[in-house]
Every structure is written in structure tokens, then in C-alpha cells.
Write a protein that holds these residues in place. Structure first.
Motif, PDB file in Angstrom:
ATOM      1  N   ASP A 364       0.827  -1.210   0.000  1.00 24.27           N
ATOM      2  CA  ASP A 364       0.000   0.000   0.000  1.00 24.27           C
ATOM      3  C   ASP A 364       0.864   1.264   0.000  1.00 24.27           C
ATOM      4  N   HIS A 365       2.104   1.157   0.466  1.00 24.01           N
ATOM      5  CA  HIS A 365       2.999   2.314   0.371  1.00 24.01           C
ATOM      6  C   HIS A 365       3.382   2.573  -1.085  1.00 24.01           C
ATOM      7  N   GLU A 367       1.697   1.609  -3.718  1.00 25.00           N
ATOM      8  CA  GLU A 367       0.505   2.043  -4.464  1.00 25.00           C
ATOM      9  C   GLU A 367       0.166   3.504  -4.184  1.00 25.00           C
ATOM     10  N   TYR A 368       0.363   3.895  -2.942  1.00 27.53           N
ATOM     11  CA  TYR A 368       0.078   5.287  -2.593  1.00 27.53           C
ATOM     12  C   TYR A 368       0.969   6.227  -3.415  1.00 27.53           C
ATOM     13  N   LEU A 369       2.250   5.903  -3.471  1.00 25.82           N
ATOM     14  CA  LEU A 369       3.158   6.763  -4.238  1.00 25.82           C
ATOM     15  C   LEU A 369       2.848   6.700  -5.726  1.00 25.82           C
ATOM     16  N   MET A 370       2.426   5.531  -6.195  1.00 25.42           N
ATOM     17  CA  MET A 370       2.037   5.420  -7.606  1.00 25.42           C
ATOM     18  C   MET A 370       0.816   6.280  -7.898  1.00 25.42           C
ATOM     19  N   SER A 371      -0.053   6.419  -6.902  1.00 24.08           N
ATOM     20  CA  SER A 371      -1.241   7.250  -7.103  1.00 24.08           C
ATOM     21  C   SER A 371      -0.869   8.729  -7.143  1.00 24.08           C
ATOM     22  N   ARG A 372       0.396   9.039  -6.874  1.00 22.95           N
ATOM     23  CA  ARG A 372       0.895  10.407  -7.036  1.00 22.95           C
ATOM     24  C   ARG A 372       1.724  10.533  -8.308  1.00 22.95           C
ATOM     25  N   GLY A 373       1.678   9.483  -9.136  1.00 23.68           N
ATOM     26  CA  GLY A 373       2.306   9.568 -10.449  1.00 23.68           C
ATOM     27  C   GLY A 373       3.644   8.869 -10.570  1.00 23.68           C
ATOM     28  N   LEU A 374       4.142   8.276  -9.483  1.00 27.55           N
ATOM     29  CA  LEU A 374       5.436   7.597  -9.574  1.00 27.55           C
ATOM     30  C   LEU A 374       5.250   6.193 -10.138  1.00 27.55           C
ATOM     31  N   SER A 375       6.216   5.752 -10.924  1.00 28.71           N
ATOM     32  CA  SER A 375       6.167   4.369 -11.383  1.00 28.71           C
ATOM     33  C   SER A 375       6.531   3.478 -10.197  1.00 28.71           C
ATOM     34  N   GLU A 376       6.312   2.174 -10.367  1.00 33.73           N
ATOM     35  CA  GLU A 376       6.599   1.269  -9.261  1.00 33.73           C
ATOM     36  C   GLU A 376       8.067   1.373  -8.836  1.00 33.73           C
ATOM     37  N   GLU A 378      10.143   3.881  -9.293  1.00 37.48           N
ATOM     38  CA  GLU A 378      10.403   5.178  -8.656  1.00 37.48           C
ATOM     39  C   GLU A 378       9.906   5.185  -7.214  1.00 37.48           C
ATOM     40  N   LEU A 382      12.241   5.767  -3.981  1.00 40.49           N
ATOM     41  CA  LEU A 382      11.997   6.870  -3.043  1.00 40.49           C
ATOM     42  C   LEU A 382      11.960   6.336  -1.607  1.00 40.49           C
ATOM     43  N   ILE A 383      11.299   5.201  -1.435  1.00 40.96           N
ATOM     44  CA  ILE A 383      11.215   4.627  -0.090  1.00 40.96           C
ATOM     45  C   ILE A 383      12.587   4.141   0.377  1.00 40.96           C
TER      46      ILE A 383
END
Ligand SMILES: Nc1ncnc2c1ncn2[C@@H]1O[C@H](COP(=O)(O)OP(=O)(O)OP(=O)(O)O)[C@@H](O)[C@H]1O
Ligand SMILES: [Mg+2]
Lengths: 416, 277
Positions: A364-365, A367-376, A378, A382-383
Motif C-alpha cells: 500500500d505504500h 501504491e500510494y506513491l504510484m497514485s501520485r504519479g510515480l512508477s513502481e 520510482e 523513493l522509499i
């Protein structure tokens, strides 16, 4: 050296040979350039480019402002420059001759094998048997300080070699030492063994900050053996960073907090990849009243890496406190992390705690970042980079900046 | 052409069928409200629209901007212009809010401004601070890990701050007002109003929205709402005039919406729910 020590060491070696429990046979490696002429370079400018590049990879920037520089290739020193009065930096062989206890001088023999036991295992025994090989001696006299960090670089330069190093660091009363050290291996010398004994003595009210970066090859075996003794109010912060592949690395510095209110802060960052095997940790023995230790590790495992992250704190003295914090991320199906924190109280007036977490990055972390436009990828990066963003605040400002720079640089080059 | 078209989807989560033959159209410039009891499947719909892994579309299709997105990865959908304010976003250990906002800003820059001038990182920083201060966020918040230890209201404001940076074309708000105090509801509503182009003349209203709420109060601040829908047990049971529907729910609860019987006199009986500003 004391004959007794030597024969004990020999006994340990003989027994180890029969067992060979870790699969590393000391006789498979040679002492390489032992005995060749010392001091190959007169100054920094003579260091060849490829060696400079290797030094860069472990954060040793020769052009940076520094209080001194020590460079060792294999089993001899190539360069030793010392720029600060009151803080000595010299090859240990020279130091043993100079500091012989005559004329009221320090007797270095009083410090040899006092923080690390020579018969601890086959590696310390090997170092003891080899008599004293090369290494560095750092000596901060009473009340003296390094202005810029001291630099040291231990370089394994020949294939098939075992590098056996013995370092001694003494911080006299009220002194302050900042040290950056890097250990690395030449591209062509991958199959090698690095065996480094380091003994630290931090006296009353003295402070030592030590940042160490390792950059090995996938056929390098590594056995650092570190002992630290802290007297009253002594402080030690220790940063250890390994982000390269390695064959087999095992280390567990032993910190004896003998003095009242002495403190130790250790932070380890391991990025294990390829087929690397790491067994790293630290053991802090809290003896002095009010002493404290914090052991922190961040561990990242990819590919087929296997990492064991240990931490042991033994609370003996009155009102001592200790904390172990280990978090690990597993980023591949074939990697493995074992986290083994151990706290032991031998007195009702101690406070010891630990926390540990091991796992993959939560879906879910990502997916959350992907929902801000990052690819998996990326999102994972970032994490992970946040995970590696270690807290350098226990270090003095200059060393903290250097250490952050090194982590950034090493992670950029090692993680692509 | 329709902007968002959800065409008869059924969605399974964790082996359980949650959305059942769900359909919904939202045109460009329209703002819809989705109401429904706890567990009806509203959040499931949002996560399905984003294409989250555990949300299996068993049948049906989703179109956005005339493109089928049913199988598209989440970030590709976001790139097309979908943005979500989450009801319960996770805490992201190790990622600073400021860091995430910067990355969002860069993404936004890459997606939309590539033909005009480049938005570079340096320009973004003071901009970010302005946006953050509008939401009463100090630097201290921006330097914290995303949602780590944020209060309920702070979480919503952090979510809307991210929307401000991303500026999506379709905004999905999953309970932007739950757990938020009155003053902050008004603050959030004001920004939603802006993000949804509500103050532009209708022909220039290019943003669309779907708002999930249990309270209705926030709608007061959002200008004209196109339509309201009631969702029960994974499907829409009733759609119509927002004022009428909300009044009916206030009066009779959701149960009577199952047969869609309650809306006959709602607007006149409960004039206290006032949508005019
Ligand atoms: N992973 C899952 N496994 C099983 N059931 C799930 C899962 N995720 C959601 N559900 C169920 O799906 C149903 C719909 O949940 P959803 O979160 O969409 O409701 P909601 O309409 O958003 O409710 P609320 O108003 O309380 O936010 C609930 O019954 C919920 O328990
Ligand atoms: Mg919900």
C-alpha cells in the motif's frame, strides 16, 4: 611480543584449522607485498589516478581539507601525512619504535592487544602470529583536537592476498578526534582477505567520531576485529557503511564502557547484493555508572544476499541505558535477513530496550506513491532512499556533512 | 464524449465481490456526489479507478478521456489526469512530505508543461511553501515523513496539498471532511472549489470531481453540484438532484433509498440544508 600470547594464538589457529567453521582457509592467501619498501609516495600528488578513484569510492577525497592522511596498500604503508600539532598519525611499526615508554613517553605496548583479545578467534590469532604487521597509529594528546577529519585508506591491491592490519587509536584526556576511513579492494584483486584489528582507547572527557566505508569485491572475505574502551565521560560515535557486494564479511566490535557516563552511538548501514553474506553487529558492555549505548542498523537485502544483523547490550553498571534498533528491508525473493537483538540486564537499575523490523516494502505504500504519479520502481527508490537517509546528527558537523555526502555518493553509484 | 465512463463493472477484493454491475458517467466540468452507508463500496470504487492490485475487475470497462484504462497501471492513470484524496492514506516511513511534493511537482511538470516552459526544481520550492502556508502547514510538517503521526485533520490537509501540486483533471475526494473541524472543512472546501474550477464561467469549467461524503455540509461551499448518487451494497440504487437526495437521507436514512422511494418531498420538508451560498 609476549611469548605466552603468541603460543595461545598459535593454539587457537591450530584448533581453527581443524574445524574451519566459516570455510575461509587462511593458508589460501599470501602476505603479498609484506616486507617491500615502505612509503611509496612522498605526497598526495604522487598517488596514481586509479588508486585515487578507488579512494573516492570509499569517500576519501584526497583534495579535501584534512588533518592527515594515511594510505596503506596491502601490508605496507604508501603515504602518511600529518598536519596537526598534537595529533599524531603514523604507521604503527614506526610508532612502536618511537613510543617505547622511554623518557616519559607513552608505551604503546601497553595498548597492544588490550581492547581486542589475540586469542579471540583464528583471525586475531593470525594477526598476533604475524607479529605486528602494518597499520596506523593515531594519537591525540591531552586536550588536542582535529580541525578537519583525519583520513585513512586501506587498500587491498593484489589478488590472492591477505591484508593483515593492526590499528591503534588513543584519544587522551579531553581530546577530540574525527576520523574518516575507507577500505577497498583493487578491481583486479577481488579474491582477497582483509583482516583488520582496530583498538580504540578513549580517555576521560575525550570524544572520537569514526566514519568507515567499505567497498569490496564479490570474492573478498572481510574480518574486521574492533575493540573500544571508553573511560569516564568518553564519547564515541561510529558510522559503518557497506554498500558493495562482498563474499563473506563478519564483524562484531566489542565496546567496553568502563567509565562513568561514557556513551557509545553506533550506526550501521548495509546494502547487501549479489551473493553477499554479511554477519555484522556490535556488542556493548555497560559497566560504568550512567553509561549508555545505542546500536542502530539499517539493512537492505537484494538479489541472493544473506544478512545477519546483530546487536548485544549487556547492562552491568548502575543506571545504565541501552537501545538497539534494527530495521531491514528485503527487496528480492531470494534474499534473507536475520535480525538478532539481545539485551541482558545484570542489575535491577538498568534500562535496556530494542526494536526490530524485517520485511518487504508494504504494497500500500508503493501504491500510494504510484497514485501520485510515480512508477513502481520510482516509488521503491523513493522509499529505499528514505530508508538510507541515516541520522548523522550524533557526528560533529563537518564529519556529518562528509558522511552524508559519502552515503549519497555511494548509494547513487551502487544502486544505479 | 464522456470524460469518465464506468461501464457495468464488477469488482472483487480479497475473494469477496464488492462492486456489482456498477456504472457511472461524469462529464467534463461536472461535479458529482456519492453517498452511501459504511461498507457500501465507495472507497473500493476509488481504488478500482486507480487500478490498485487487489481490486480485480471481473467484468465491465472503465474509460477516461476516451481511452480504456481498465488494465492501465496506477501511475499511467494518474499521468492521464486522475487525482485522489484518500480517506485513509498510509504512513510512509522515510519519505518526507516535502520530498514527495517535490517529486509530484516534477511529475506534473513532465506531464503537462513539456511543450511550454520547463518547471524546474528551483522554481518549485518557494511555490511549495506558498501552497503549504495556505493550508497552515509549517516547515516542520513538510519535513516530517508523509502522514507519520499526523492528526486526522492534518492528514486531509496533506492530501489536498498534494492535489494542489498535481492539479489533476478528474478529482476524486474520498471523505475530505471526515474528522475535520469546522474551520478546516471550510479551508479544504475553498481549495476544492478552486481545484474544481468552480469560480470560472461554466464554459471554462474543465475539471471534474467525485465527492464522497457522509455529511453534506462541505457541499455548501462547492457551488453547483451536478448530480448525487446513492450507493448501497456495491451498486448505485438512486441518482438525482443533490439537494433532494440529501434531504431525503436526512429524513429517512439510507434504507428507503434501496427502493428509491423517499425523494418525493425532501427539498421542501428540510429547507435547512441549503446549497446556495
Ligand atoms: N481486502 C478486503 N478483503 C475483504 N473485504 C474487503 C476488503 N477491502 C474491503 N472490503 C470490504 O468491502 C466493503 C466495502 O468497503 P469500502 O471501504 O469500499 O466501504 P465504504 O463505502 O468506503 O465505507 P465507509 O463509508 O465506511 O468508508 C466492506 O464491507 C469491506 O469490509
Ligand atoms: Mg470509505
Amino acid at each position: 611480543m609476549n611469548q605466552d600470547v603468541k603460543s595461545k594464538a598459535q593454539q587457537v589457529l591450530n584448533e581453527a584449522k581443524l574445524k574451519n567453521d566459516d570455510g575461509i582457509n587462511l593458508d589460501d592467501y599470501n602476505m603479498g607485498n609484506l616486507g617491500e619498501a615502505e612509503g611509496a609516495y612522498q605526497s598526495e600528488s604522487e598517488i596514481p589516478r586509479d588508486i585515487k578513484e578507488s579512494m573516492d569510492s570509499v569517500g576519501i577525497d584526497v583534495s579535501a581539507k584534512k588533518s592527515g592522511l594515511y594510505l596503506q596498500s596491502g601490508n605496507k604503508h604508501d603515504l602518511c601525512v600529518s598536519n596537526v600539532k598534537g595529533v599524531e598519525l603514523m604507521p604503527i611499526k614506526e610508532a612502536l619504535i618511537k613510543y617505547d615508554g622511554t623518557d616519559g613517553k607513552l608505551n604503546l605496548k601497553d595498548y597492544l592487544w588490550k581492547a581486542v583479545a589475540p586469542d579471540k578467534d583464528k583471525y586475531t590469532a593470525e594477526a598476533a602470529i604475524q607479529e605486528i604487521t602494518q597499520g596506523y597509529f593515531i594519537y591525540a594528546k591531552k586536550g588536542q583536537k582535529t580541525i578537519f577529519p583525519l583520513q585513512s585508506c586501506l587498500f587491498v591491491n593484489l589478488p590472492g592476498m591477505k591484508q593483515v592490519v593492526h590499528n591503534i587509536i588513543i584519544a587522551e584526556e579531553g581530546s577530540e578526534l574525527d576520523i574518516i576511513t575507507g577500505c577497498t579492494v583493487h578491481k583486479t584483486a577481488k579474491k582477497a582477505l582483509h583482516l583488520g584489528v582496530s583498538e580504540f582507547y578513549v580517555k576521560e572527557n575525550a570524544r572520537v567520531s569514526f566514519s568507515m566505508v567499505h567497498n569490496w569485491g564479490d570474492d573478498t572475505n572481510v574480518r574486521p576485529r574492533t575493540g573500544i574502551i571508553l573511560e569516564d565521560n568518553a564519547q564515541f560515535s561510529n558510522f559503518y557503511i557497506v554498500m558493495s557486494a562482498v563474499k563473506n564479511l563478519q564483524t562484531n566490535p566489542f565496546i567496553q564502557l568502563l567509565g562513568k557516563n561514557s556513551s557509545y552511538y553506533g550506526q550501521t548501514l548495509i546494502y547487501g547484493k549479489g551473493d553477499s553474506y554479511f554477519d555484522t553487529g556490535a556488542t556493548a558492555h555497560l559497566i560504568g555508572e550512567g553509561s549508555k549505548a545505542e546500536l542502530i542498523s539499517r539493512v537492505l537485502a537484494v538479489d541472493n544476499a544473506h544478512i545477519i544483523a546483530r546487536g548485544t547490550i549487556i547492562g552491568d553498571g548502575k543506571n545504565v541505558t541501552g537501545h538497539i534498533d534494527c530495521s531491514a528491508l528485503i527487496l528480492s525473493n531470494n534474499s534473507r535477513v536475520d535480525s538478532i537483538p539481545e539485551i541482558s540486564a545484570r542489575n535491577p537499575e538498568v534500562t535496556l530496550t530494542h526494536e526490530a523490523s524485517v520485511g518487504k516494502i508494504a504494497d500500500d505504500h508503493i501504491e500510494y506513491l504510484m497514485s501520485r504519479g510515480l512508477s513502481e520502481d520510482e516509488a521503491i527508490n523513493l522509499i529505499v532512499s528514505g530508508f538510507l537517509d541515516v541520522d548523522t546528527s550524533p557526528l560533529p558537523e563537518k564529519l556529518a556533512k562528509e558522511t552524508e555526502k559519502i552515503i549519497e555518493m555511494v548509494s547513487a553509484s551502487e544502486m544505479g | 464524449m464522456s470524460f469518465l465512463r464506468i461501464d457495468d463493472i464488477s469488482v472483487e477484493v480479497g475473494g469477496k465481490l464488492i462492486l456489482k454491475n456498477f456504472s457511472l458517467n461524469i462529464d467534463r466540468g461536472e461535479v458529482h456526489v456519492l453517498l452511501g452507508p459504511n461498507g457500501a463500496g465507495k472507497t473500493t470504487l476509488i481504488k478500482t479507478l486507480l487500478g490498485f492490485k487487489n481490486y480485480k475487475v471481473l467484468q465491465g470497462h472503465i474509460f477516461f478521456k476516451d481511452q480504456e484504462i481498465t488494465e492501465l497501471p496506477t501511475n499511467e492513470r494518474v499521468k492521464l489526469g486522475i487525482g485522489v484524496l484518500f480517506q485513509h492514506p498510509p504512513e510512509i516511513n522515510g519519505v518526507k512530505l516535502s520530498n514527495l511534493l517535490t517529486v509530484c511537482g516534477q511529475k506534473r511538470g513532465n506531464n503537462n508543461h513539456s511543450s511550454t516552459e520547463d518547471v524546474c526544481e528551483d522554481d518549485l520550492a518557494p511555490d511549495l511553501q506558498n501552497l503549504a502556508s495556505r493550508l497552515n502547514f509549517t516547515d516542520e510538517y513538510l519535513n516530517r515523513d508523509v502522514n507519520m503521526g499526523f492528526s486526522g485533520g492534518e492528514v486531509k490537509r496533506s492530501e489536498i496539498l498534494q492535489m494542489m501540486v498535481l492539479k489533476p483533471d478528474l478529482l476524486l475526494f474520498d471523505e475530505p471532511d471526515s474528522g475535520v473541524d469546522v474551520e478546516n472543512v471550510e479551508l479544504i472546501a475553498k481549495i476544492m472549489r478552486e481545484l474544481l474550477d468552480r469560480d470560472k464561467i461554466p464554459s471554462l469549467q474543465n475539471k471534474s470531481g467525485l465527492i464522497i461524503t457522509h455529511l453534506g455540509y462541505i457541499l455548501k461551499f462547492l457551488g453547483h453540484i451536478t448530480r448525487a448518487h446513492i450507493m448501497m451494497d456495491g451498486t448505485i440504487t438512486c441518482s438525482g438532484d443533490p439537494a433532494m437526495i440529501i434531504n431525503a437521507i436526512m429524513k429517512n436514512g439510507f434504507e428507503s433509498c434501496r427502493q428509491c422511494l423517499a425523494c418525493t418531498d425532501g427539498a421542501t420538508v428540510f429547507p435547512e440544508v441549503d446549497f446556495s451560498l
